[in-house]
Enzyme design. Structure first.
Site, PDB file in Angstrom:
ATOM      1  N   GLU A 218      45.299   6.674  54.364  1.00  0.00           N
ATOM      2  CA  GLU A 218      45.880   6.265  53.030  1.00  0.00           C
ATOM      3  C   GLU A 218      44.971   6.589  51.971  1.00  0.00           C
ATOM      4  OE1 GLU A 218      44.735   2.815  50.499  1.00  0.00           O
ATOM      5  OE2 GLU A 218      45.778   1.976  52.310  1.00  0.00           O
TER       6      GLU A 218
ATOM      7  N   GLU B 288      34.904   9.913  51.533  1.00  0.00           N
ATOM      8  CA  GLU B 288      36.036   8.799  51.632  1.00  0.00           C
ATOM      9  C   GLU B 288      35.778   7.811  52.837  1.00  0.00           C
ATOM     10  OE1 GLU B 288      38.312   6.606  49.328  1.00  0.00           O
ATOM     11  OE2 GLU B 288      37.530   8.674  49.028  1.00  0.00           O
TER      12      GLU B 288
END
Length: 988
Positions: free
Chosen positions: A75, A146
């Site tokens: 996501e 990330e």
């Protein structure tokens, strides 16, 4: 009567009607693209924002073994870049620069992505959004960065009791069920463990995406300004490229809890002070019978707070401060019904009695049978709320509806389970029969269990123990519980029956001062936009005695909490029926607010005013409220560091405010008699300001204010007298001296928290049209670059943002960064470096880019209010701050049109290095590092009676200057307050 879209849609060979609220003027259309992507199109010609949401039928339950958090990590990664738009962060940059927002969340069985944007830029934004699901880029560098962001997000949650107890419940479930998993992910699950197994996380990420992100498993909602045909053409063009691998939707049969996980008492040690009791049963999911609403019926009764209810009894016994009941953690395959109770210290000693009383109430429901009149009452309330629901921002609307699409047939996409027209006692009885001692598990949280547990939950480190409890044990608890009279609720007298709209005589765009006297001022705004049977009333009492000392502030707070406590058993029905109210203390007194259906609002408001006038201190309730407030103060140290930094910034800036530790010290000595003596002083002199809006006439508004004046200021011995002219209070903010940098370091009180935080505040000045829009334009242009540089590139921390700040009309801007990887001195340096970088960016910004940002801000400022609550909040801010610029949009936009890039650049060079405050929350070691990094003389400071300490730096730019460590009250003496015009306006 059902209201559906005109003509319906084709679903296979069947026509599909989508039920919508009666007052909803939007048009809806369902289509299915050639790749099997199911889409809901929404046309709203009146919208200022367009939006879209994609819901994908894959979530954390699908995480591969040993890669916990992979769905959540994916996501995050989809926001970075795509083959069509390869520049990193270009999606978020485009959305932000054109007045929009974007976000996403990962749940157990689905992942939801959503955005909104100014209407003129919707088509390109939608195209960029579509690339998430067509050809995303996941570069190795971005992947590694990330993973750190996901780890930072998890670090933020490690000391959150809600996350900790949720994971504990999952941990105590069947290991072969995906409910058992850890879903957020961290550095260990996404980097260390995969690498140890020879796995490349990026390869696994791409594999997961290709296997699970299939068009037939997606549901899209597109909300546009154009007609349905144009929106459909746009959607078909942009989303037909999503691959359809014909993947089947994952199903996770069976319940997470087997017999070994039931009939257990779990004792857990929380982070915060307080005691909680959660009684949980696995039950048949409500979604399987959503038109019959079995869980809604049971939650209404078990969670009721009126006379005769379980909470009513527990409250009168002094054992509980709140109770909630309802379905949690549900899917098509499993569900839990939970009753959550916040316990007092006394209640902590009566856990067995409380559980016994709960089972007594469940027995009462079984013996009473399913009452049709109660079911019909709940249905009537639900139907009214659905058909007269407020319009919400498209951003929220599309996310909610997209989530509904995977669960409900098209007819119910908008209504979901809010309507349940089929009365079936057998279905309700079926779920009720699942609430048994043999099917229960009890989670009991208290710090009193510290040192008495023998197990540790592996992901959050929560300590706990597990005991088996037998049917006969709970039967004994039930038999030994008090014999207080439990009963079903009486019919709800607050259900509105008159939903007609008032005839608006004068269609004024802005509030008008309808009435003023020595006692009050009345503002009135008729509904000219929303046309719903609802009203908004706010009554703000200005009481000079409310905040002159920590004791006064605490007593005023307890006074308002006791009012809410006294009102609860009577006014709970009003909340159930959609008529909401609140009484709370402010920096200048207290406020009463009510919003909802106007039909019976006056009855409720009169009752509240009567409670104020007739207020008497009940010693037992005072003790309970005092205990609650003490725990809230004690739990301050467990707030997120960035929240604490924000608190300290406000504490420094507000002219008359008291540190929480002083309030806690004062509270420890206060008793019921002190409050009884204080209330006449509090109310002895007062002035109230009333704002009324919505479906209410000017005569009704005046009648309300006259009634308040009569009961509070009337008679031969009034409880209130008008204020002296000099007593009209205003919120004043301390003015930071130009060219001086101020630092306020504060040691973190929770030594378990690895996070530290920086709040970097620039004070700009008092409310001014030209100044405001310059600041707003700065925030618009700088917001996303700041997030991208500090969060995405440098990975300083998950919580990183830049925002405009308004303190009682004093405008400013703040950077907030929370981090485990950098100390506050380094965070401060990185913000400074960013500002230097951004100054260079402004120098190189093209005229076209500047004009585009300017146009975006104009569009944002022209955006209409969505509902009565939103409009009232805007106008009340003008009244509260004393600015009274109800029409500020037009003059501010006029100033915007006059800006040139050169003048704007000159302005920012002037403000960037002026009026600066750094607020730091950190550990003691990092606090020393901060002072060392700024070449400051480190002083060993011992707290003086709990005061926090301030560090001020003066001198030329780059020169540390003189350093002083001072208590907050000394800081305030050094600074000059800036006020608003509110006090002047209050004089007569």
């Amino acid at each position: 009567m059902e209201h559906s879209i005109n003509g319906g849609d084709l679903r296979g060979n069947e026509r599909v009607e989508i039920l919508k609220p009666r007052i909803d003027k939007r048009e809806y259309r369902r289509i299915v693209l050639s790749n099997s992507l199911e889409v809901l199109l929404i046309s709203d010609p009146d919208t200022d924002k367009c939006a879209a949401a994609m819901d994908v039928n894959v979530g954390s339950f699908s995480d591969p073994e040993g890669l916990e958090g992979l769905a959540h990590f994916l996501e995050h990664m989809l926001f970075y870049a795509s083959e069509k738009y390869p520049l990193e962060d270009s999606y978020m940059k485009y959305i932000t620069e054109h007045g929009g927002h974007a976000n996403a969340f990962t749940a157990s069985e689905h992942t939801n992505f959503q955005f909104d944007v100014n209407c003129d830029y919707f088509e390109e934004a939608l195209d960029r959004f579509a690339q998430f699901f067509i050809n995303p880029l996941m570069s190795p560098d971005a992947t590694m960065r990330e993973i750190k962001a996901v780890d930072s997000e998890n670090q933020k949650n490690l000391l959150s009791d809600s996350w900790r107890m949720y994971q504990l419940q999952k941990h105590l479930s069947a290991k072969d069920h995906p409910y058992h998993k850890f879903s957020t992910g961290n550095w260990d699950t996404l980097e260390v463990r995969p690498k140890a197994k020879g796995l490349d996380t990026r390869d696994e990420l791409i594999k997961f995406y290709e296997e699970n992100y299939s068009a037939n498993l997606m549901h899209l909602v597109v909300y546009g300004k154009k007609n349905l045909d144009d929106i459909q053409h746009m959607v078909e063009e942009k989303f037909h490229g999503i691959r359809n691998t014909a993947r089947s939707c994952s199903i996770y049969p069976g319940r997470p809890c087997t017999s070994e996980h039931l009939q257990v008492l779990i004792k857990a040690v929380p982070v915060k002070e307080g005691h909680k009791l959660n009684i949980i049963w696995p039950v048949t999911p409500n979604i399987r019978h959503y038109k019959e609403g079995p869980c809604r019926y049971l939650s209404h009764l078990i969670g009721h707070e009126g006379e005769g209810s379980l909470f009513f009894v527990l409250k009168n016994l002094g054992w509980a401060t709140s109770l909630g009941a309802g379905e949690t953690d549900w899917s098509n395959e499993f569900s839990f019904f939970a009753v959550g109770i916040d316990l007092t210290d006394a209640g902590q000693e009566h856990m067995e009695d409380i559980v016994g009383l709960l089972f007594k109430y469940i027995l009462l429901l079984k013996e009473s049978g399913v009452n049709k009149w109660i079911f019909e009452e709940i249905c009537a309330i639900g139907e009214t709320m659905f058909h007269f629901q407020d319009k919400v921002p498209p951003f929220n609307y599309v996310a909610r509806v997209a989530s509904n699409m995977r669960l409900y047939p098209p007819h119910d996409w908008l209504a979901a389970s809010s309507l349940f027209p089929e009365f079936n006692p057998d279905t309700i009885q079926m779920v009720l029969l699942e609430l048994t001692p043999s099917n229960v598990r009890i989670l009991w949280e208290s710090k009193k269990f510290d040192g008495c547990t023998n197990m540790i939950e592996p992901w959050y480190g929560t300590t706990y123990s597990v005991e088996n409890i037998l049917d006969i044990t709970i039967q004994q608890w039930k038999d030994g519980a008090p014999n207080d009279l439990l009963s079903l609720p009486a019919p709800n007298v607050f259900i509105p029956t008159d939903l007609s709209l008032k005839i608006v005589q004068e269609k004024a765009k802005f509030p008008v001062l309808l009435r003023k006297s020595f006692f009050s001022r009345l503002w009135f705004k008729a509904d000219t936009l929303f046309f719903t049977p609802k009203a908004y009333v706010k009554i703000d009492f200005n009481c000079p005695e409310s905040g002159h000392s920590p004791e006064a502030e605490v007593l005023t707070d307890i006074f308002t909490r006791l009012l809410m406590d006294y009102l609860n058993e009577y006014a709970y029905d009003a909340q159930v029926a959609g008529l909401y109210y609140s009484v709370y203390h402010t920096s200048t007194g207290f406020q009463i607010v009510s919003i909802g259906y106007n039909h019976k609002m006056r009855i409720l408001l009169d009752t509240i005013i009567t409670k104020v006038v007739d207020f008497k201190v009940k010693r037992d309730r005072f003790s309970v409220i005092k205990e609650t407030v003490i725990k809230e103060y004690q739990n301050f140290k467990f707030k997120q560091p960035y929240q604490q930094a924000s608190y300290y910034c406000s504490l420094i800036l507000e002219d008359q405010s008291w540190p929480w530790n002083e309030a806690l010290e004062a509270l420890s000595h206060l008793e019921a008699d002190d409050l009884a003596k204080f209330i006449p002083c509090l109310l002895s002199r007062a002035f109230f300001e009333c704002y009324t809006a919505g479906n209410i006439s000017s005569n009704e508004a005046e009648s309300l204010v006259q009634h308040i004046e009569d009961v509070m200021f009337g008679g031969t011995q009034p409880i209130c007298k008008p204020l002296y002219p000099s007593q009209h209070l205003t919120n004043r903010i301390l003015k930071l001296e130009s060219g001086v940098n101020y630092f306020y370091p504060i040691q973190g009180l929770n030594q378990q928290d690895e996070n530290s935080a920086l709040l970097y505040y620039i004070q700009v000045g008092q409310d001014d049209f030209r100044l405001n829009v310059k600041l707003q334009l700065f925030v618009l242009i700088a917001k996303q670059p700041a997030f991208h540089q500090l969060r995405s590139v440098e990975q300083l921390g998950y919580i990183t943002f830049l925002t405009k700040r308004n303190d009682s009309g004093i405008q400013g801007v703040q950077f907030i960064v929370q981090s485990t990887v950098k100390d506050p001195a380094q965070l401060d340096e990185r913000v400074e470096v960013f500002l230097d970088m951004f100054e260079s960016k402004l120098h190189t910004m093209s005229d076209d880019e500047f004009l585009s940002n300017k146009g975006t801000l104009i569009d944002m400022k022209l955006e209409k209010h969505k509902n009565l609550r939103e409009e009232s909040a805007f106008f009340w801010t003008e009244i509260e701050d004393g600015t009274l610029k109800f029409d500020r949009t037009e003059p501010e936009n006029m100033h915007l049109t006059l800006f040139s890039p050169f003048l704007y650049l000159e302005y920012h060079i002037k403000i960037w290095r002026c009026h600066m405050v750094c607020i730091v929350h950190t550990t003691l070691t990092k606090l020393a590092n901060l002072c060392g990094a700024h070449k400051l003389n480190w002083l060993v400071v011992r707290p003086l009676k709990g005061n926090m300490y301030f560090k001020g730096r003066t001198g030329a730019q780059g020169d540390p200057g003189r350093i002083k460590f001072l208590p907050i009250y000394r800081v305030k003496r050094l600074l000059t307050p800036e006020g608003s015009n509110r006090a002047i306006l209050g004089n007569f």
